[in-house]
Design a protein around this motif. Structure first.
Motif: not given
Length: 222
Positions: A147-158
């Motif tokens: 399945r395709e979906m919209e998403a946001i990939l980010m650095e993981k915070a401490s």
């Protein structure tokens, strides 16, 4: 993230001596996944998430808000990232999606798309820790379902500022005045940059102020 025993300043991961008082008395601080006990836990059944042909695995739910979920995902180089997805992810790839109504799902998708639209026109998105904003492909464990979906990939915070404040309330550590002033200055600059692009955050709170300690200095981001 590290914490100085003498002056109570927080330090970056690579620090050997305190950057404020030069003390070598640094203690490692780890924080639990934010809101870890606050959401209904579902067993995630997914083999991989594909983003620009890169494969991310070992998905783990670490946060949940009104309009989306935050997953921890691991890339092929064993690096950890945060991935914000709409709540429809819970319906298709987790057993934690019971009771989600259609209007909630549509509203979640709308908010994620709106965020992505803003980020893609914001030239400093890389400075905000945003790696990718757009369509991803999710593949089920059996490999038979995608399945395709919209998403946001980010650095993981401490950690989040809420994590740090909770630790201060429990008496586990203190936040120095210098750290507080540094944080206020960085968050104010972030908000100012957003306003210059016509963006109003609307929810600047300790839950939404994230601390990154992997660089040469502590960074506070919205």
């Amino acid at each position: 993230m590290k914490h100085c025993v003498d002056c109570h300043s927080f330090q970056v991961d690579r620090a050997v001596n305190c950057h404020r008082c030069s003390s070598p008395q640094l203690v490692e601080r780890s924080f639990p996944a934010q809101q870890e006990m606050a959401f209904e836990k579902g067993n995630i059944s997914i083999d991989a998430i594909l983003i620009r042909e890169q494969r991310y695995t070992d998905c783990r739910l670490i946060g949940q808000g009104g309009h989306g979920l935050v997953l921890e995902v691991i890339d092929e180089m064993n690096r950890s990232f945060a991935l914000k997805v709409p709540i429809e992810f819970n319906i298709y790839f987790s057993n934690g999606g019971r009771g989600i109504r259609k209007h909630q799902m549509l509203l979640s998708e709308k908010y994620i798309r709106h965020e992505i639209k803003i980020l893609n026109r914001f030239s400093k998105s890389a400075e905000m820790g945003i790696i990718f904003a757009g369509k991803i492909r999710c593949v089920s464990e059996s490999g038979r379902y995608e399945r395709e979906m919209e998403a946001i990939l980010m650095e993981k915070a401490s950690a989040s500022l809420k994590d740090v404040m909770d630790g201060c309330d429990r008496g586990e550590w203190q936040l120095s005045l210098a750290d507080k002033m540094d944080m206020i200055g960085q968050i104010s600059n972030s908000a100012d940059q957003m306003h210059r692009y016509g963006i109003v955050h609307r929810d600047i709170s300790p839950h939404n102020i994230f601390i990154y300690s992997s660089g040469s200095r502590l960074e506070y981001r919205l």
